[in-house]
Design a protein around this motif. Structure first.
Motif, PDB file in Angstrom:
ATOM      1  N   GLY A   1       0.828  -1.200   0.000  1.00 39.58           N
ATOM      2  CA  GLY A   1       0.000   0.000   0.000  1.00 39.58           C
ATOM      3  C   GLY A   1       0.867   1.255   0.000  1.00 39.58           C
ATOM      4  N   THR A   2       2.000   1.165   0.669  1.00 38.12           N
ATOM      5  CA  THR A   2       2.913   2.303   0.722  1.00 38.12           C
ATOM      6  C   THR A   2       3.477   2.590  -0.669  1.00 38.12           C
TER       7      THR A   2
ATOM      8  N   LEU B   1       0.846   4.365  -2.708  1.00 38.98           N
ATOM      9  CA  LEU B   1       0.765   5.801  -2.400  1.00 38.98           C
ATOM     10  C   LEU B   1       1.938   6.558  -3.006  1.00 38.98           C
TER      11      LEU B   1
ATOM     12  N   PHE C   1      -1.820   5.972   9.743  1.00 37.76           N
ATOM     13  CA  PHE C   1      -0.541   5.294   9.847  1.00 37.76           C
ATOM     14  C   PHE C   1       0.511   6.159   9.160  1.00 37.76           C
TER      15      PHE C   1
ATOM     16  N   ALA D   1       2.635   5.655   6.992  1.00 31.19           N
ATOM     17  CA  ALA D   1       2.815   5.476   5.540  1.00 31.19           C
ATOM     18  C   ALA D   1       2.137   6.589   4.748  1.00 31.19           C
ATOM     19  N   THR D   2       0.961   7.013   5.186  1.00 29.10           N
ATOM     20  CA  THR D   2       0.188   8.025   4.447  1.00 29.10           C
ATOM     21  C   THR D   2       0.972   9.322   4.299  1.00 29.10           C
TER      22      THR D   2
ATOM     23  N   VAL E   1      -8.055   9.436   4.284  1.00 28.17           N
ATOM     24  CA  VAL E   1      -7.946   8.043   4.749  1.00 28.17           C
ATOM     25  C   VAL E   1      -9.343   7.612   5.185  1.00 28.17           C
TER      26      VAL E   1
ATOM     27  N   ASP F   1      -6.356   7.042   0.456  1.00 31.70           N
ATOM     28  CA  ASP F   1      -5.718   5.940   1.164  1.00 31.70           C
ATOM     29  C   ASP F   1      -6.847   4.997   1.573  1.00 31.70           C
TER      30      ASP F   1
ATOM     31  N   ALA G   1      -6.519   1.802   2.368  1.00 31.21           N
ATOM     32  CA  ALA G   1      -5.913   0.598   2.951  1.00 31.21           C
ATOM     33  C   ALA G   1      -6.924  -0.194   3.775  1.00 31.21           C
ATOM     34  N   HIS G   2      -7.933   0.512   4.358  1.00 31.35           N
ATOM     35  CA  HIS G   2      -8.922  -0.160   5.208  1.00 31.35           C
ATOM     36  C   HIS G   2     -10.210  -0.478   4.477  1.00 31.35           C
TER      37      HIS G   2
ATOM     38  N   SER H   1      -4.229  -1.586   0.221  1.00 29.88           N
ATOM     39  CA  SER H   1      -3.170  -2.410   0.806  1.00 29.88           C
ATOM     40  C   SER H   1      -3.680  -3.826   0.985  1.00 29.88           C
TER      41      SER H   1
ATOM     42  N   TYR I   1      -1.773  -5.963   2.887  1.00 28.36           N
ATOM     43  CA  TYR I   1      -0.974  -6.396   4.029  1.00 28.36           C
ATOM     44  C   TYR I   1      -1.740  -7.468   4.819  1.00 28.36           C
TER      45      TYR I   1
ATOM     46  N   LYS J   1      -5.084  -6.676   6.558  1.00 30.44           N
ATOM     47  CA  LYS J   1      -6.093  -5.858   5.873  1.00 30.44           C
ATOM     48  C   LYS J   1      -7.258  -6.730   5.383  1.00 30.44           C
TER      49      LYS J   1
ATOM     50  N   GLY K   1       1.189  -6.427  -0.358  1.00 27.87           N
ATOM     51  CA  GLY K   1       0.688  -6.108  -1.687  1.00 27.87           C
ATOM     52  C   GLY K   1      -0.090  -4.814  -1.659  1.00 27.87           C
TER      53      GLY K   1
HETATM   54  C1  LIG Z   1      -1.664  -0.499   6.277  1.00 31.61           C
HETATM   55  C2  LIG Z   1      -1.815   0.912   5.936  1.00 31.61           C
HETATM   56  C3  LIG Z   1      -1.006   1.521   4.960  1.00 31.61           C
HETATM   57  C4  LIG Z   1       0.206   0.859   4.342  1.00 31.61           C
HETATM   58  O1  LIG Z   1      -0.033  -0.326   3.665  1.00 31.61           O
HETATM   59  P1  LIG Z   1       1.166  -1.353   3.459  1.00 31.61           P
HETATM   60  O2  LIG Z   1       0.594  -2.337   2.488  1.00 31.61           O
HETATM   61  O3  LIG Z   1       1.467  -1.967   4.790  1.00 31.61           O
HETATM   62  O4  LIG Z   1       2.324  -0.619   2.902  1.00 31.61           O
HETATM   63  C5  LIG Z   1      -1.273   2.825   4.609  1.00 31.61           C
HETATM   64  N1  LIG Z   1      -2.263   3.522   5.195  1.00 31.61           N
HETATM   65  C6  LIG Z   1      -3.046   2.976   6.149  1.00 31.61           C
HETATM   66  C7  LIG Z   1      -4.141   3.803   6.747  1.00 31.61           C
HETATM   67  C8  LIG Z   1      -2.835   1.671   6.567  1.00 31.61           C
HETATM   68  O5  LIG Z   1      -3.589   1.148   7.536  1.00 31.61           O
END
Ligand SMILES: *Cc1c(COP(=O)(O)O)cnc(C)c1O
Length: 393
Positions: free
Chosen positions: A65-66, A69, A91, A93-94, A136, A162, A164-165, A186, A188, A191, A198
């Motif tokens: 997910g990173t 982004l 998180f 990463a965002t 997000v 974002d 990811a969720h 994401s 991960y 998730k 991925g």
């Molecule tokens: C998990 C997550 C990410 C990053 O995803 P990865 O696949 O672990 O790189 C980004 N933003 C949020 C809100 C996340 O929960």
């Protein structure tokens, strides 16, 4: 705290267990037996099925997910000194991806009710240097995407979600993945769709999709992965310095099997969250975030809110009490402005974002995964309400 003190038998319930069945196992074995391990036919199939599922025109699979982004910001043309609006409640990463460019993540507060970015706060944070907004979808429930999109259109900003969720999720009937300029998912391990690692970028813009395809594999011109396939050509051209951000077919195998049962997994998550909601309703010191009409969530998280005024213990101690009863939990999230890096580098400090801090003081994410039995969900519910009662003020 001794486990024998609880009136129930103790169960061991980790915060997360991946939902892996024979479907995933046989898909992975087929992939390994096929001899094609890295990006190849299964990754392409996953991209196509992902587009069909979300309604997005283009889906580009990447390693996380990173990475999704990062490449979305590259495609959007982010540069040094540019500002990107990011909610404080996320998180790292965002926001860290903005730092990759020498850009500035401009943090904004979130709504207490949902944990989602406040569109008014985002509007106030726009400056002439702002290039993009990264909303997000907290816990899986979409942000006010009408508000985000109209703010972005009026100020000429890119919207990179974002998500990811939030797979699957929808806003006003529109699937997340086909709303903003680019949407990043994401896969991960924890998730909603888990492939270990991925990610995916979806977009309606073919030019961005093509650019991301090139960037994910060393900046090599289109379809570089085919060069080792039958009929593939040895010839390739590097058009810019890219990254090693491709998905592998082993990840895609897991992801394809997960996608096929995503609706059933989401339905089970919903049941679990509703069971928790029903269980805490009669506890005056406990609540959860609000579900807003017109938005469908993935039920990725169940954020339990522990009211500090109603208890003699704080949230950290509440987590210890659950842990002593065998229950794994997590905190989503420690707001970014409270971490040393964002404080030191960008001058943020505690007190800057009262909404995020209000939530941070209260939140405990309870276990939510499709493989949980009703017995396990009820055990968690009973422990949560027992701890609340035992330490009520
Ligand atoms: C998990 C997550 C990410 C990053 O995803 P990865 O696949 O672990 O790189 C980004 N933003 C949020 C809100 C996340 O929960």
């Amino acid at each position: 705290m001794n486990r024998a003190q609880t009136k129930h038998k103790t169960m061991e319930i980790p915060f997360h267990r991946p939902y892996i069945t024979e479907d995933e196992i046989s898909e992975v074995l087929d992939t390994v037996r096929s001899g094609w391990l890295t990006m190849g036919p299964r990754t392409v199939r996953f991209e196509n099925e992902f587009s069909a599922y979300t309604g997005a025109s283009h889906s580009v699979a990447v390693s996380s997910g990173t990475a999704a982004l990062h490449l979305a910001l590259r495609a959007a043309g982010l540069g040094a000194g540019d500002e990107v609006i990011v909610p404080a409640m996320t998180f790292t990463a965002t926001a860290e991806v903005v730092c990759y460019f020498g850009g500035r993540p401009v943090l904004v507060d979130v709504e207490r009710e949902t944990g989602n970015m406040s569109v008014e706060a985002a509007a106030r944070a726009v400056t002439p240097k702002t290039r993009a907004i990264i909303p997000v979808h907290y816990g899986g429930q979409p942000c006010d995407m009408d508000g985000v999109m109209s703010l972005a259109r009026s100020r000429n900003l890119r919207v990179i979600e974002d998500a990811a969720h939030s797979l699957p999720a929808s806003f006003g009937g529109k699937q997340v993945g086909a709303i903003g300029d680019m949407t990043c998912f994401s896969f991960y391990a924890t998730k909603p769709l888990a492939a270990g690692e991925g990610g995916m970028v979806t977009t309606e813009n073919e030019e961005w999709a093509d650019r991301i395809r090139v960037l994910r594999l060393h900046g090599i011109s289109k379809d570089a992965w085919k060069r080792y396939s039958r009929g593939g050509s040895w010839f390739y051209e590097v058009v810019e310095p890219g990254y090693k951000y491709n998905m592998t077919d082993i990840q895609a195998a897991l992801a394809l099997a997960q996608l096929a049962k995503l609706n059933a997994m989401t339905a089970r998550r919903q049941e679990i969250c509703e069971r928790y909601s029903d269980a805490i309703i009669s506890s005056p010191g406990l609540s959860t975030t609000a579900l807003v009409p017109g938005r469908e969530t993935s039920y990725h998280l169940f954020p339990l809110l522990v009211d500090p005024g109603a208890h003699t213990i704080d949230r950290a101690r509440f987590i210890e009490e659950l842990s002593a009863r065998g229950i794994g939990t997590s905190v989503h999230f420690i707001p970014l402005h409270m971490h040393p890096f964002y404080r030191n580098e960008f001058g943020y400090s505690p007190g800057d974002f009262p909404g995020a801090e209000w939530l941070y003081e209260r939140i405990v994410s309870l276990p939510v995964y499709p493989g949980m039995s009703d017995e396990e969900v009820d055990y968690v519910s009973e422990c949560v309400t027992d701890v609340s009662r035992k330490f009520s003020r």
